[in-house]
Scaffold this active site. Structure first.
Site, PDB file in Angstrom:
ATOM      1  N   ARG A  18     -15.960  -4.136  17.458  1.00 30.87           N
ATOM      2  CA  ARG A  18     -15.175  -4.613  19.140  1.00 30.87           C
ATOM      3  C   ARG A  18     -16.325  -4.363  20.430  1.00 30.87           C
ATOM      4  NH1 ARG A  18     -10.253  -3.629  16.983  1.00 30.87           N
ATOM      5  NH2 ARG A  18      -9.501  -5.556  16.124  1.00 30.87           N
ATOM      6  N   LYS A  72     -27.528 -12.595  27.172  1.00 29.53           N
ATOM      7  CA  LYS A  72     -27.293 -13.140  26.256  1.00 29.53           C
ATOM      8  C   LYS A  72     -27.577 -13.568  25.014  1.00 29.53           C
ATOM      9  CE  LYS A  72     -27.802 -17.636  28.797  1.00 29.53           C
ATOM     10  NZ  LYS A  72     -28.307 -19.394  29.233  1.00 29.53           N
ATOM     11  N   GLU A  94     -42.103 -19.497  29.468  1.00 28.78           N
ATOM     12  CA  GLU A  94     -41.124 -18.993  30.107  1.00 28.78           C
ATOM     13  C   GLU A  94     -41.535 -17.995  31.440  1.00 28.78           C
ATOM     14  OE1 GLU A  94     -37.640 -19.365  29.032  1.00 28.78           O
ATOM     15  OE2 GLU A  94     -37.710 -18.894  26.897  1.00 28.78           O
ATOM     16  N   LYS A 133     -35.015 -12.382  37.056  1.00 28.20           N
ATOM     17  CA  LYS A 133     -33.970 -13.588  36.495  1.00 28.20           C
ATOM     18  C   LYS A 133     -32.453 -12.824  36.695  1.00 28.20           C
ATOM     19  CE  LYS A 133     -32.137 -13.451  31.935  1.00 28.20           C
ATOM     20  NZ  LYS A 133     -32.197 -14.372  30.309  1.00 28.20           N
ATOM     21  N   GLU A 169     -23.305 -17.989  33.512  1.00 33.74           N
ATOM     22  CA  GLU A 169     -23.511 -19.278  33.312  1.00 33.74           C
ATOM     23  C   GLU A 169     -22.656 -20.465  33.968  1.00 33.74           C
ATOM     24  OE1 GLU A 169     -27.086 -20.472  30.606  1.00 33.74           O
ATOM     25  OE2 GLU A 169     -26.261 -22.446  30.769  1.00 33.74           O
ATOM     26  N   ARG A 178     -27.201 -20.063  36.830  1.00 31.41           N
ATOM     27  CA  ARG A 178     -27.824 -19.296  35.767  1.00 31.41           C
ATOM     28  C   ARG A 178     -28.314 -20.689  34.912  1.00 31.41           C
ATOM     29  NH1 ARG A 178     -27.087 -14.135  31.880  1.00 31.41           N
ATOM     30  NH2 ARG A 178     -28.570 -14.526  30.512  1.00 31.41           N
ATOM     31  N   ASN A 213     -32.419 -22.204  32.569  1.00 30.76           N
ATOM     32  CA  ASN A 213     -32.469 -23.416  31.272  1.00 30.76           C
ATOM     33  C   ASN A 213     -33.617 -24.318  31.309  1.00 30.76           C
ATOM     34  OD1 ASN A 213     -30.621 -22.982  28.841  1.00 30.76           O
ATOM     35  ND2 ASN A 213     -29.602 -23.018  30.429  1.00 30.76           N
ATOM     36  N   HIS A 241     -35.271 -26.560  28.895  1.00 31.39           N
ATOM     37  CA  HIS A 241     -34.301 -26.158  27.886  1.00 31.39           C
ATOM     38  C   HIS A 241     -34.311 -27.140  26.796  1.00 31.39           C
ATOM     39  CE1 HIS A 241     -35.782 -22.064  28.916  1.00 31.39           C
ATOM     40  NE2 HIS A 241     -34.969 -21.594  28.194  1.00 31.39           N
ATOM     41  N   HIS A 301     -35.214 -27.322  23.396  1.00 27.37           N
ATOM     42  CA  HIS A 301     -34.097 -27.269  22.118  1.00 27.37           C
ATOM     43  C   HIS A 301     -33.904 -28.285  21.076  1.00 27.37           C
ATOM     44  CE1 HIS A 301     -31.975 -23.304  24.134  1.00 27.37           C
ATOM     45  NE2 HIS A 301     -32.714 -23.296  23.599  1.00 27.37           N
ATOM     46  N   HIS A 345     -40.152 -21.406  20.634  1.00 24.63           N
ATOM     47  CA  HIS A 345     -39.652 -21.247  21.460  1.00 24.63           C
ATOM     48  C   HIS A 345     -39.900 -21.565  22.424  1.00 24.63           C
ATOM     49  CE1 HIS A 345     -35.665 -21.469  23.927  1.00 24.63           C
ATOM     50  NE2 HIS A 345     -36.159 -20.342  24.527  1.00 24.63           N
TER      51      HIS A 345
HETATM   52  P1  NAD Z   1     -39.638 -13.895  17.742  1.00 26.42           P
HETATM   53  O1  NAD Z   1     -38.581 -12.145  18.114  1.00 26.42           O
HETATM   54  O2  NAD Z   1     -39.287 -14.891  16.650  1.00 26.42           O
HETATM   55  O3  NAD Z   1     -40.510 -13.218  17.868  1.00 26.42           O
HETATM   56  C1  NAD Z   1     -42.177 -13.771  17.650  1.00 26.42           C
HETATM   57  C2  NAD Z   1     -43.403 -13.396  16.583  1.00 26.42           C
HETATM   58  O4  NAD Z   1     -43.953 -12.545  17.243  1.00 26.42           O
HETATM   59  C3  NAD Z   1     -42.860 -12.677  14.747  1.00 26.42           C
HETATM   60  O5  NAD Z   1     -42.831 -12.864  14.614  1.00 26.42           O
HETATM   61  C4  NAD Z   1     -42.368 -11.458  15.407  1.00 26.42           C
HETATM   62  O6  NAD Z   1     -42.237 -10.983  14.573  1.00 26.42           O
HETATM   63  C5  NAD Z   1     -44.153 -11.454  16.214  1.00 26.42           C
HETATM   64  N1  NAD Z   1     -43.946  -9.987  16.850  1.00 26.42           N
HETATM   65  C6  NAD Z   1     -43.355  -9.359  17.929  1.00 26.42           C
HETATM   66  N2  NAD Z   1     -43.468  -8.184  18.478  1.00 26.42           N
HETATM   67  C7  NAD Z   1     -44.789  -8.395  18.060  1.00 26.42           C
HETATM   68  C8  NAD Z   1     -45.760  -7.485  18.670  1.00 26.42           C
HETATM   69  N3  NAD Z   1     -46.071  -7.005  20.026  1.00 26.42           N
HETATM   70  N4  NAD Z   1     -46.887  -7.239  17.975  1.00 26.42           N
HETATM   71  C9  NAD Z   1     -47.149  -8.457  17.506  1.00 26.42           C
HETATM   72  N5  NAD Z   1     -45.980  -9.214  16.279  1.00 26.42           N
HETATM   73  C10 NAD Z   1     -45.347  -9.139  16.750  1.00 26.42           C
HETATM   74  O7  NAD Z   1     -39.491 -14.791  18.774  1.00 26.42           O
HETATM   75  P2  NAD Z   1     -39.634 -14.561  20.929  1.00 26.42           P
HETATM   76  O8  NAD Z   1     -40.904 -15.315  20.974  1.00 26.42           O
HETATM   77  O9  NAD Z   1     -40.005 -12.839  20.670  1.00 26.42           O
HETATM   78  O10 NAD Z   1     -38.406 -15.436  20.811  1.00 26.42           O
HETATM   79  C11 NAD Z   1     -38.166 -16.503  20.606  1.00 26.42           C
HETATM   80  C12 NAD Z   1     -36.669 -15.824  20.866  1.00 26.42           C
HETATM   81  O11 NAD Z   1     -35.906 -16.190  21.382  1.00 26.42           O
HETATM   82  C13 NAD Z   1     -35.814 -17.317  19.880  1.00 26.42           C
HETATM   83  O12 NAD Z   1     -34.440 -17.519  19.842  1.00 26.42           O
HETATM   84  C14 NAD Z   1     -34.627 -17.939  21.585  1.00 26.42           C
HETATM   85  O13 NAD Z   1     -33.577 -18.658  21.301  1.00 26.42           O
HETATM   86  C15 NAD Z   1     -34.128 -16.710  22.055  1.00 26.42           C
HETATM   87  N6  NAD Z   1     -34.240 -16.304  23.235  1.00 26.42           N
HETATM   88  C16 NAD Z   1     -33.492 -15.940  23.819  1.00 26.42           C
HETATM   89  C17 NAD Z   1     -32.762 -15.392  24.977  1.00 26.42           C
HETATM   90  C18 NAD Z   1     -31.318 -14.608  25.603  1.00 26.42           C
HETATM   91  O14 NAD Z   1     -31.474 -15.058  26.983  1.00 26.42           O
HETATM   92  N7  NAD Z   1     -31.250 -14.351  25.019  1.00 26.42           N
HETATM   93  C19 NAD Z   1     -33.453 -16.412  26.490  1.00 26.42           C
HETATM   94  C20 NAD Z   1     -34.782 -16.989  26.215  1.00 26.42           C
HETATM   95  C21 NAD Z   1     -35.377 -16.863  24.395  1.00 26.42           C
HETATM   96  N1  GLY Z   2     -32.543 -17.916  29.018  1.00 26.86           N
HETATM   97  C1  GLY Z   2     -31.569 -18.695  29.659  1.00 26.86           C
HETATM   98  C2  GLY Z   2     -30.917 -17.189  30.033  1.00 26.86           C
HETATM   99  O1  GLY Z   2     -30.909 -16.215  30.117  1.00 26.86           O
HETATM  100  O2  GLY Z   2     -29.938 -17.272  30.299  1.00 26.86           O
END
Ligand code: NAD
Ligand code: GLY
Length: 369
Positions: A121, A143, A185, A227, A237, A241, A245, A248, A252, A266
């Protein structure tokens, strides 16, 4: 290089985001004040583990570490790997007062954060983001979640980290495509609320891409400041907030249309989505044609994907894309809400986008492929 510190002001759940070079080497000292016992469970992916896990272990010093490395990539952000992670944390006897460390990009941060949210939990977690995208966006704001067959990020929870350590040095091993996707971003922050930051990026973006650590740290810090301020005012949100997006709703839908695959990352979807959102704003008479042209010019100058034509392979037609957009989390009473802009740095939320204008934009964008 000095360490910048941004506080996310959320009352009892407030936390610091520390940004700078060399933070991994002192991870133990940074995290130790949060620990009841000197032990953490690290969730990472196989790529990050091969490159950086030994250095994290060293940096943790006297804090013992157990680690689970998941497959790299967006496909990991689903039920099977979430189940595996939660069961592993239980098998490792991680207790309510222990700490989970998310060590990776947005995929790992979102999944590990959600695992921490549901484990017993709710267990606290620390984000050590390793991609530019994760450092400027996903590691901050709480998030967490996974994808569904119905769409992206549809299953999840708000669960704030207890600390974020953004070590700029980690970005040195990031492939250029992932770095530029994260830059999508960064640009988003300028576009949504800080025209001066966008101008600064127009000047310094190339140095950032080339590896200038000071420029990277500045860009991460400004993004996180923006942010943090928005999240502090609207954690769940209810209103403002949603500005985060920008791009997005389109992004998406495009990610879903390309099967969350390497065809479109992404951040690439977000960059194309930002260009489309500004184009839509212009079609709705909110801004002049120079505004979307300037946005596109900067993305192009950075070598980023800008148009639907930059996505390899087939895309569905306008109606299918609009159906995918209807799964957006911003939909209220069946009404799509878009982030539109009156200019660079002047974004706002609107539920007032006539379907025929949106369809016209998509028809034109698809025809240019
Ligand atoms: P990811 O986590 O898939 O990383 C991208 C690639 O880079 C992967 O292959 C990973 O193994 C590699 N990698 C990571 N760090 C590395 C490093 N230092 N050196 C070499 N390779 C490395 O993708 P991402 O672009 O970091 O994140 C995308 C995700 O984030 C999506 O799922 C998206 O929905 C999510 N997201 C979430 C929020 C939120 O607020 N929670 C906001 C924006 C995006
Ligand atoms: N990336 C969108 C949010 O965190 O609200």
């Amino acid at each position: 290089m000095s360490v910048e510190q941004v506080r996310v002001e959320l009352g009892a759940r407030a936390y610091e985001v520390r940004i700078g070079a060399g933070l991994l080497a002192r991870a133990g000292a940074e995290i130790a004040p949060l620990l009841r016992r000197p032990r953490v469970a690290v969730i990472t992916d196989e790529t990050v583990a091969a490159l950086h896990l030994d250095r994290l272990r060293e940096g943790l010093g006297g804090v013992a570490m157990t680690a689970l490395a998941l497959p790299a990539g967006e496909a990991t952000k689903g039920w099977p790997q979430l189940t595996r992670t939660v069961e592993w944390l239980l098998a490792e006897r991680i207790e309510r007062s222990d700490l989970v460390v998310a060590f990776g990009g947005g995929v790992i941060g979102d999944l590990a954060g959600f695992a921490a949210a549901v484990l017993r939990r709710g267990v606290r977690f620390v984000q050590i983001p390793t991609t530019l995208l994760a450092q400027v966006d996903s590691s901050v704001g709480g998030k967490t979640g996974i994808n569904s067959h119905h769409g992206k990020n549809l299953i999840g929870a708000f669960h704030q980290p207890s600390l974020v350590l953004a070590d700029i040095d980690l970005l040195a091993t990031l492939p250029p495509r992932d770095l530029l996707a994260g830059y999508g971003e960064v640009v988003k922050y300028g576009l949504l609320g800080d025209a001066r930051f966008f101008e600064w990026l127009e000047r310094h973006g190339p140095a950032l891409a080339a590896g200038d650590t000071a420029v990277r740290a500045r860009a991460v810090t400004r993004s996180v400041e923006m942010k943090a301020a928005i999240v502090a005012r609207d954690e769940t949100e209810e209103g403002e907030r949603a500005l985060l997006n920008l791009g997005h709703t389109f992004g998406h839908a495009l990610e879903s249309a390309t099967g969350y695959s390497a065809r479109l990352l992404h951040g690439e979807g977000v960059a194309i989505g930002c260009a489309l959102a500004f184009e839509l704003s212009q079609r709705l008479g909110l801004c002049s044609q120079e505004v979307p042209s300037r946005v596109r010019a900067h993305l192009r100058a950075m070598g980023m994907k800008v148009d639907l034509a930059d996505i390899a392979g087939d895309l569905p037609g306008p109606d299918a894309l609009m159906a995918l957009m209807a799964q957006d989390k911003k939909v209220r009473d069946g009404q799509l809400r878009f982030i539109l802009a009156r200019g660079i740095g002047e974004a706002f939320v609107s539920a007032d986008v006539p379907a025929d204008v949106l369809r016209g934009l998509l028809v034109t964008a698809l025809a240019a492929r």
